[in-house]
Design a protein around this motif. Structure first.
Motif, PDB file in Angstrom:
ATOM      1  N   GLU A  49       0.859  -1.008   0.022  1.00 37.71           N
ATOM      2  CA  GLU A  49       0.114  -0.006  -0.006  1.00 37.71           C
ATOM      3  C   GLU A  49       0.889   1.238   0.206  1.00 37.71           C
ATOM      4  N   HIS A  50       2.003   1.077  -0.656  1.00 38.54           N
ATOM      5  CA  HIS A  50       3.087   2.052  -0.731  1.00 38.54           C
ATOM      6  C   HIS A  50       3.711   2.039  -2.064  1.00 38.54           C
ATOM      7  N   SER A  51       4.516   3.156  -2.409  1.00 38.09           N
ATOM      8  CA  SER A  51       4.921   2.945  -3.782  1.00 38.09           C
ATOM      9  C   SER A  51       6.186   1.874  -3.661  1.00 38.09           C
ATOM     10  N   VAL A  52       6.369   1.256  -4.981  1.00 41.10           N
ATOM     11  CA  VAL A  52       7.283   0.117  -5.019  1.00 41.10           C
ATOM     12  C   VAL A  52       8.052   0.233  -6.462  1.00 41.10           C
ATOM     13  N   VAL A  53       9.370  -0.262  -6.385  1.00 32.16           N
ATOM     14  CA  VAL A  53       9.887  -0.474  -7.703  1.00 32.16           C
ATOM     15  C   VAL A  53       9.727  -2.063  -7.793  1.00 32.16           C
TER      16      VAL A  53
END
Length: 126
Positions: free
Chosen positions: A29-33
């Motif tokens: 639920e957070h930005s990812v790579v």
């Protein structure tokens, strides 16, 4: 004619929705790579307006042929100056909303491409 099967050993996004995605057996639920090479990590950016050149320099270090930038719940383009680390290395950049970037990542990764998706999941969405 050369026939090449889709890769089945690549890291894929199994599901996604507004404010979340599921990859590598875990919900984020957070930005990812995420990279077809197996990289899956948090991307330290919680808002589109907070993006810096350093965020894109981190992506360049993964040496992909293309970066898919998921700009959040709607399509927004990054100022070209922030993309300099990718441009200088000849790395292609495609921008789309995060859900479209997740779908496109799965297709390109399945084709065996050296693709990285930087997926912005903004705090407070979803």
């Amino acid at each position: 004619m050369k026939i090449q099967p889709d890769r089945i050993d690549t890291l894929a996004i199994q599901a996604h929705g507004p404010g979340w995605l599921h990859a590598g057996g875990q919900r984020y639920e957070h930005s990812v790579v995420i990279a077809a090479s197996g990289v899956l990590r948090a991307w330290d950016c919680t808002r589109f307006e907070a993006l810096t050149v350093e965020h894109f320099a981190q992506l360049a270090e993964l040496a992909p042929e293309v970066v898919l930038f998921g700009s959040g719940p709607r399509l927004r383009f990054v100022p070209p100056a922030l993309l300099r680390p990718l441009i200088e290395r000849g790395i292609g950049v495609e921008t789309m909303d995060t859900m479209a970037a997740a779908r496109t990542y799965n297709i390109l990764a399945g084709e065996g491409r050296r693709v990285v998706a930087a997926l912005l999941i903004e705090s407070g969405h979803g």
